[in-house]
Design a protein around this motif. Structure first.
Motif: not given
Length: 123
Positions: A5-11, A118-123
């Motif tokens: 079980v994964e956790s910790g992703g985000g924007l 999901q991991v999202t790195a916004s520019s």
């Protein structure tokens, strides 16, 4: 059946940091090599990093080496992925993986997978 079980992703903004966690349901956690893969939209899943059961040996993909750090806490049946200096190209679903066999290389082929975060790195 091993469950992950994964956790910790985000924007996060480009240049920022995130830490992923993956908890495993097993009584023999230290017997498992653990690692992370990722899959960006429209791309194949790619290897990120693997760590052996003791935590003393790691292998990183060139794309994350020097920016990401994997670690494990065998007392908590958990691994972590500290991601620093995130880039937009790091945006992907990150999958935790496990196998009783450790391979020092990107050709590690784990048998067990988590659902992804999901991991999202916004520019």
């Amino acid at each position: 059946q091993l469950q992950l079980v994964e956790s910790g992703g985000g924007l996060v903004q480009a240049g920022g940091s995130l830490r992923l966690s993956c908890a495993a349901s097993t009584d023999i956690f230290r017997s498992y090599a653990m690692g992370w893969f990722r899959q960006a939209p429209g791309k194949e899943r790619e290897f990120v990093v693997v760590i052996n059961g003791s935590g003393h040996i790691t292998y990183y993909s060139d794309s994350v080496k020097g920016r990401f750090t994997i670690s494990r806490d065998n007392a908590k049946n958990t691994i972590y992925l500290q991601m620093n200096s995130l880039k937009p190209e790091d945006t992907a679903v990150y999958y935790c993986a496990a196998d009783l066999m450790f391979t020092y290389g990107s050709d590690w082929s784990p048998a067990f997978w988590g659902q992804g975060t999901q991991v999202t790195a916004s520019s």
